[in-house]
Design a protein around this motif. Structure first.
Motif, short mmCIF file in Angstrom:
data_model
loop_
_atom_site.label_atom_id
_atom_site.label_comp_id
_atom_site.label_asym_id
_atom_site.label_seq_id
_atom_site.Cartn_x
_atom_site.Cartn_y
_atom_site.Cartn_z
N THR A 13 0.81 -1.22 0.00
CA THR A 13 0.00 0.00 0.00
C THR A 13 0.85 1.27 0.00
N SER A 34 -6.50 -5.25 1.54
CA SER A 34 -7.24 -4.66 0.41
C SER A 34 -7.06 -5.48 -0.87
N PHE A 35 -5.90 -6.11 -1.03
CA PHE A 35 -5.68 -6.92 -2.25
C PHE A 35 -6.57 -8.16 -2.24
N GLN A 70 -9.42 -8.41 -0.68
CA GLN A 70 -10.80 -7.98 -0.88
C GLN A 70 -11.10 -7.76 -2.35
N GLY A 71 -10.07 -7.37 -3.11
CA GLY A 71 -10.27 -7.12 -4.53
C GLY A 71 -10.21 -8.37 -5.39
N THR A 83 -13.21 -9.14 -7.52
CA THR A 83 -13.78 -8.07 -8.35
C THR A 83 -12.76 -7.29 -9.20
N GLN A 84 -11.53 -7.17 -8.72
CA GLN A 84 -10.57 -6.37 -9.47
C GLN A 84 -9.56 -7.28 -10.16
N LYS A 85 -9.38 -7.05 -11.48
CA LYS A 85 -8.57 -8.04 -12.17
C LYS A 85 -7.07 -7.89 -11.89
N ALA A 120 -5.90 -7.55 -8.80
CA ALA A 120 -5.61 -7.96 -7.42
C ALA A 120 -4.80 -9.26 -7.39
N GLN A 172 -10.39 -17.46 -0.92
CA GLN A 172 -9.17 -16.67 -0.68
C GLN A 172 -8.07 -17.56 -0.09
#
Ligand code: C2E
Ligand code: CA
Ligand code: CA
Ligand code: CA
Length: 276
Positions: free
Chosen positions: A183, A204-205, A207-208, A211-213, A215, A243
């Motif tokens: 971070t 945060s990674f 959590q992504g 949804t976030q490509k 991460a 996870q």
């Protein structure tokens, strides 16, 4: 428009007044919290993925404020840091965590190493290592029983002091984890220069991940980097089985998060230790 402007002014003024009052209340409360014994620690297990064993426990500070109720670090740590109260409070955390670990061991429980979070001011304080040595001495623990967690941001805000302190910690055998890794914007050169043991992938990674490509590649990169640099790597904030599986596949050494256990008070953590 004039009317609205005035209202807005009154609104902010009342809110600011409220904030000032709250700050004063908090600050006075914080001064007395130690002597009134209002702090306690919560414990969360850190689990090794390949063995399933609990290899560590991180402690989190909680404050039972008589007026405001149970407060989390985000509510009062910034003020503690600003006023310097973090120094006696941080020493209390360290002593309390080590005393608890010792007590569990003496009761025959398999209590693992304990990880303590350090704030910027604690890390920069020239007496940090002296304080740690005194607490270890008092509690009869070995330096191997203690790990300190320092965020990447604290390190990059004053690299020379962080490096100096890390060397001192390393000399006495305390292990060092970089918290919230990924971070901040610390350079890899700095990372290479510091005597660190563990990278903690920021939650945060994870959590992504769904949804976030970007991460997944970031997590893979951090784990790969840890392997290449011969560092241990742990992921925080693990909440789901997916996870966990992903981290396992990628070769992440350790995990921690609600999926395994929430941070719980000592009495409850003791029950967990009892089942081991
Ligand atoms: P951190 O060290 O990054 O701690 C992780 C935070 O995430 C903790 O919040 C923890 O309770 C929470 N957490 C644990 N597992 C999960 C999960 O699976 N999902 C989610 N969403 N959250 C999870 P907490 O206790 O509110 O602490 C916040 C921050 O305050 C910590 O971040 C740490 O930087 C600081 N802190 C906590 N205790 C201490 C302390 O004793 N001393 C110092 N200096 N800082 C502390
Ligand atoms: Ca931490
Ligand atoms: Ca963290
Ligand atoms: Ca954090």
């Amino acid at each position: 428009a004039k009317e609205g402007g005035r209202n807005t002014y009154h609104f902010f003024s009342a809110e600011m007044h409220q904030q000032v009052l709250q700050r004063i209340t908090l600050e006075q409360g914080l001064v007395q919290a130690l002597e009134r014994d209002e702090f306690h620690l919560c414990y969360q297990e850190q689990t090794e993925l390949h063995s399933g064993k609990i290899v560590g426990m991180e402690v989190f500070l909680r404050w039972m404020n008589p007026e405001l109720g149970l407060l989390r670090p985000a509510d009062f740590l910034p003020l503690a840091e600003e006023t310097g109260l973090i120094l006696p409070i941080g020493e209390w955390v360290l002593r309390n965590a080590c005393t608890q670990l010792r007590a569990w061991r003496e009761a025959g429980l398999p209590a693992p190493r304990v990880a303590v979070n350090l704030s910027g001011r604690q890390l920069k304080h020239f007496r940090l290592v002296e304080t740690i040595c005194r607490v270890l001495d008092e509690t009869g623990l070995s330096p191997r029983d203690l790990e300190v967690e320092v965020t990447e941001n604290i390190i990059s805000s004053d690299l020379p002091t962080a490096a100096e302190r890390f060397e001192e910690l390393k000399r006495i055998g305390i292990s060092i984890a970089i918290d919230d890794f990924g971070t901040g914007i610390s350079s890899l050169r700095n990372l290479q220069r510091l005597p660190i043991d563990r990278l903690k992938i920021d939650h945060s990674f994870l959590q992504g991940l769904a949804t976030q490509k970007d991460a997944a590649p970031i997590i893979k990169t951090i784990i790969g980097m840890a392997h290449n640099l011969d560092l241990r790597v742990i992921a925080e904030g693990v909440e789901t089985n997916d996870q966990r599986d992903f981290l396992h596949q990628q070769g992440c050494h350790e995990v921690q998060g609600y999926y395994f256990s929430r941070p719980v008070p000592a009495e409850e953590f003791r029950k967990l230790l009892n089942t081991l």
